[in-house]
Design an enzyme around this catalytic site. Structure first.
Site, short mmCIF file in Angstrom:
data_model
loop_
_atom_site.label_atom_id
_atom_site.label_comp_id
_atom_site.label_asym_id
_atom_site.label_seq_id
_atom_site.Cartn_x
_atom_site.Cartn_y
_atom_site.Cartn_z
N ALA A 144 0.84 -1.20 0.00
CA ALA A 144 0.00 0.00 0.00
C ALA A 144 0.87 1.24 0.00
O ALA A 144 2.03 1.22 0.44
CB ALA A 144 -0.92 0.01 1.22
N ASP A 145 0.31 2.31 -0.50
CA ASP A 145 0.98 3.61 -0.42
C ASP A 145 -0.08 4.68 -0.17
O ASP A 145 -1.14 4.67 -0.81
CB ASP A 145 1.75 3.93 -1.70
CG ASP A 145 2.65 5.14 -1.51
OD1 ASP A 145 3.71 4.99 -0.87
OD2 ASP A 145 2.28 6.24 -1.97
#
Length: 202
Positions: free
Chosen positions: A81-82
């Site tokens: 995830a970012d």
């Protein structure tokens, strides 16, 4: 969540973020979680908008971890995830110094910004991705408040220079959308993706 059932498999988290780890275990306390942070260049590209940046980085993190995944974890899904804070369409990144953190908070003061997270979940040939955005509104902040907050050290590793789950909550007047997304993982989206992989969450 209500009564949670144990699941027979684990998951590889491509992040060293303690907040993401805590969120996943909040959703699935029995999850066998393996932390394998992705080592990639997260520098801003000037032409990127928020959604483009987080999608690129989430994909790159997942690919980096998959490329070096130990054999005993090869059957586990990889979650990357970012998260990015976006103001007027521009990603702000993480503060590079206390001075930079002050600058970021001054920009956010009295404004509504977006927190955008891309999640990439891969198991074998199955790849799922999604982008979730939450609107967050700040009250007007005094210079003294900003300096005092930066001095706590909380902004140093956080997108946009604040943590809604910490002292930064004192600045927030409202959110529209997923709260857990602002912390670092949109749990409602993760829940749906894991169900697609036959995980029993609830």
């Amino acid at each position: 969540m209500n009564k949670l059932l144990k699941i027979p498999t684990g998951l590889v988290l491509a992040s060293a973020s303690p907040r993401r780890r805590e969120l996943l275990l909040q959703l699935m306390p029995a999850l066998q979680l393996h932390i394998l942070p992705a080592d990639i260049d997260e520098s801003l590209i000037a032409t990127e908008v928020g959604a483009d940046r987080v999608l690129r980085l989430a994909r790159a993190k997942a690919a980096a971890v998959l490329a070096s995944l130990p054999k005993h974890l090869s059957s586990y899904p990889v979650l990357a995830a970012d998260t990015e804070v976006v103001l007027d369409g521009c990603p702000l990144g993480k503060p590079e110094s206390n001075t930079h953190a002050v600058e970021l908070l001054k920009k956010l003061s009295g404004r509504t910004h977006q927190v955008t997270t891309a999640v990439q979940l891969i198991q074998g040939e199955v790849a799922q991705q999604a982008v979730v955005t939450t609107d967050v509104s700040f009250r007007l902040l005094s210079n003294d408040e900003i300096l005092a907050y930066v001095a706590t050290g909380e902004p140093s590793d956080k997108a946009g220079g604040y943590g809604i789950q910490g002292l930064g909550a004192a600045f927030v007047t409202g959110i529209n959308g997923s709260y857990s997304n602002v912390v670092g993982l949109p749990l409602e989206q993760i829940y749906l993706q894991l169900r697609q992989l036959k995980y029993t969450v609830i």
